[in-house]
Design a protein around this motif. Structure first.
Motif, short mmCIF file in Angstrom:
data_model
loop_
_atom_site.label_atom_id
_atom_site.label_comp_id
_atom_site.label_asym_id
_atom_site.label_seq_id
_atom_site.Cartn_x
_atom_site.Cartn_y
_atom_site.Cartn_z
N VAL A 20 41.13 40.00 43.83
CA VAL A 20 39.69 39.86 43.49
C VAL A 20 40.32 41.12 41.93
O VAL A 20 39.47 41.18 40.76
CB VAL A 20 38.80 41.29 44.46
N SER A 21 41.65 42.21 42.05
CA SER A 21 41.61 42.14 40.71
C SER A 21 42.67 42.04 39.98
O SER A 21 42.04 42.11 38.21
CB SER A 21 42.94 43.88 41.23
N GLY A 24 39.62 40.25 38.21
CA GLY A 24 38.67 41.13 37.19
C GLY A 24 39.41 41.47 35.50
O GLY A 24 39.20 41.78 34.61
N SER A 134 34.71 46.74 36.01
CA SER A 134 34.09 47.18 37.61
C SER A 134 34.83 46.58 38.72
O SER A 134 35.10 46.78 39.56
CB SER A 134 33.04 46.28 37.60
N LEU A 135 34.86 45.26 38.63
CA LEU A 135 35.88 44.53 39.52
C LEU A 135 37.12 44.98 40.03
O LEU A 135 37.48 45.20 41.25
CB LEU A 135 35.71 42.64 39.01
N TYR A 136 38.06 45.12 39.16
CA TYR A 136 38.87 45.50 39.61
C TYR A 136 39.58 47.17 39.45
O TYR A 136 40.08 47.24 40.29
CB TYR A 136 40.63 45.05 38.72
N THR A 138 37.03 48.84 41.34
CA THR A 138 36.18 48.63 42.39
C THR A 138 37.59 48.04 44.12
O THR A 138 37.03 47.99 44.88
CB THR A 138 35.28 47.45 42.74
N ALA A 139 38.10 46.93 43.65
CA ALA A 139 39.37 46.30 45.12
C ALA A 139 40.00 47.86 44.67
O ALA A 139 40.50 47.28 46.47
CB ALA A 139 40.24 45.31 43.84
N TRP A 201 27.61 47.65 37.27
CA TRP A 201 28.35 46.63 38.25
C TRP A 201 28.31 46.82 38.89
O TRP A 201 28.75 45.55 40.68
CB TRP A 201 28.96 46.00 36.83
N ASP A 202 28.63 48.19 39.55
CA ASP A 202 29.82 48.35 40.39
C ASP A 202 28.02 48.34 41.62
O ASP A 202 29.06 47.79 42.79
CB ASP A 202 30.39 50.36 40.54
N SER A 206 30.27 44.30 42.35
CA SER A 206 31.63 44.51 42.84
C SER A 206 31.25 45.15 44.47
O SER A 206 32.08 44.81 44.80
CB SER A 206 32.32 45.82 42.11
N ILE A 210 32.79 42.89 47.30
CA ILE A 210 34.57 43.86 48.21
C ILE A 210 33.94 44.04 49.33
O ILE A 210 33.98 43.49 50.35
CB ILE A 210 34.74 44.65 47.73
#
Length: 305
Positions: A20-21, A24, A134-136, A138-139, A201-202, A206, A210
């Motif tokens: 995911v990171s 992202g 946000s994705l990386y 939140t990972a 986005w979190d 995301s 997760i």
């Protein structure tokens, strides 16, 4: 290592978070590329790096890696917990991916830039860039040295992350302007709204993604995959539906309700109030009956004693 062997799902979860990171970082690099080819400016950090790298006659990938190494030393001194595999992905790959995406974009698309293409690329670039960030983040496997600055400042200064991020982006935007980096409308927008967009986005993408992936890692199964897809689809639908309804309501407020709409709204509220009163009366009646039954049983028990 012993813990990962004892609990295999821990290792699987770390692999999923790493993927995911990585995804992202690739997404945020794509977003930065869209802003770049649209000539609407870039995020402040990339903009200042391009300005300096051009003066030093270095590629963006090489200079950004060097800049990240300098910042990471500061981050290690303040909060080394922010450093992880996600940090490596971002500091090593982001600049090179932007170079690669830029080349790929120019190879695929051949058109004369217009105001419309600039607007489209700018909007998409902003949304994609903040989604990737946000994705990386939140990972939770470490963040880029630049993105670690705002959370560290937020924790140490007891200030909301949103405000720390805005101040940080503005400072780097000014630096990019001084160094001749590509400053444009997108840069200004990112400087003021990157924090709020990342937070959005979190909450809506995301964190939910997760959580679903982590749950799947504990007990992988085809049923959970289907359930995850179903949840993701419903969440997306509800998000779009809610956004549309909210937009319609705003439009109505801006244009003012017509007399007919006001009358209709009044009837709806009156009906709701009437129904609420009926429910309340019924509830009180049920409560009295229950109390009477309790008293009756208590008296019966006392007589038996």
């Amino acid at each position: 290592m012993i813990e990962e062997e004892t609990h295999p799902h821990k290792f699987f979860e770390r692999v999923i978070r790493s993927l995911v990171s990585l995804v992202g970082v690739a997404i945020l690099a794509l977003g930065a590329t869209l802003c770049k080819v649209g000539n609407v400016g870039l995020d402040p950090f990339t903009a200042i790096n391009i300005g300096i790298s051009d003066k030093l006659h270095l590629s963006l990938g090489v200079y950004q890696l060097l800049a990240n190494i300098v910042i990471i030393v500061l981050v290690l001194l303040l909060d080394r917990k922010k450093i992880g595999i996600g940090t490596v992905f971002n500091m090593v790959l982001a600049g090179f991916l932007i170079d690669w995406f830029s080349t790929l974009y120019s190879t695929i698309f051949h058109y004369q830039p217009t105001l419309l293409t600039s607007i489209v690329n700018g909007i998409l670039g902003l949304l994609v860039f903040t989604l990737g960030t946000s994705l990386y983040m939140t990972a939770d496997l470490g963040v880029a040295p630049y993105d670690a600055l705002a959370p560290i400042a937020s924790t140490r200064l007891k200030i909301r992350y949103l405000y720390c991020r805005i101040v940080q982006d503005i400072a780097f935007m000014i630096g990019a302007l001084i160094m001749g980096g590509p400053i444009g409308l997108a840069t200004i927008i990112i400087s003021f709204f990157a924090g709020p967009l990342i937070t959005f986005w979190d909450q809506h993408v995301s964190e939910k993604m997760i959580n679903q992936l982590v749950d799947f890692s504990k007990e992988p199964s085809g049923k959970k995959i289907g359930h995850g897809i179903d949840v993701a689809g419903k969440s997306t639908y509800n998000l779009v539906k809610g956004s549309y309804i909210h937009t319609v309501e705003i439009q109505k407020k801006l244009s003012h309700f017509s007399d007919q709409e006001l009358e209709q709204k009044t009837r709806q509220v009156r009906q709701t109030a009437t129904q609420a009163r009926r429910v309340l009366r019924t509830s009180f009646a049920q409560l009295l009956l229950l109390k009477k039954e309790q008293n009756r049983r208590k008296k019966s028990e006392d007589k038996q004693d």
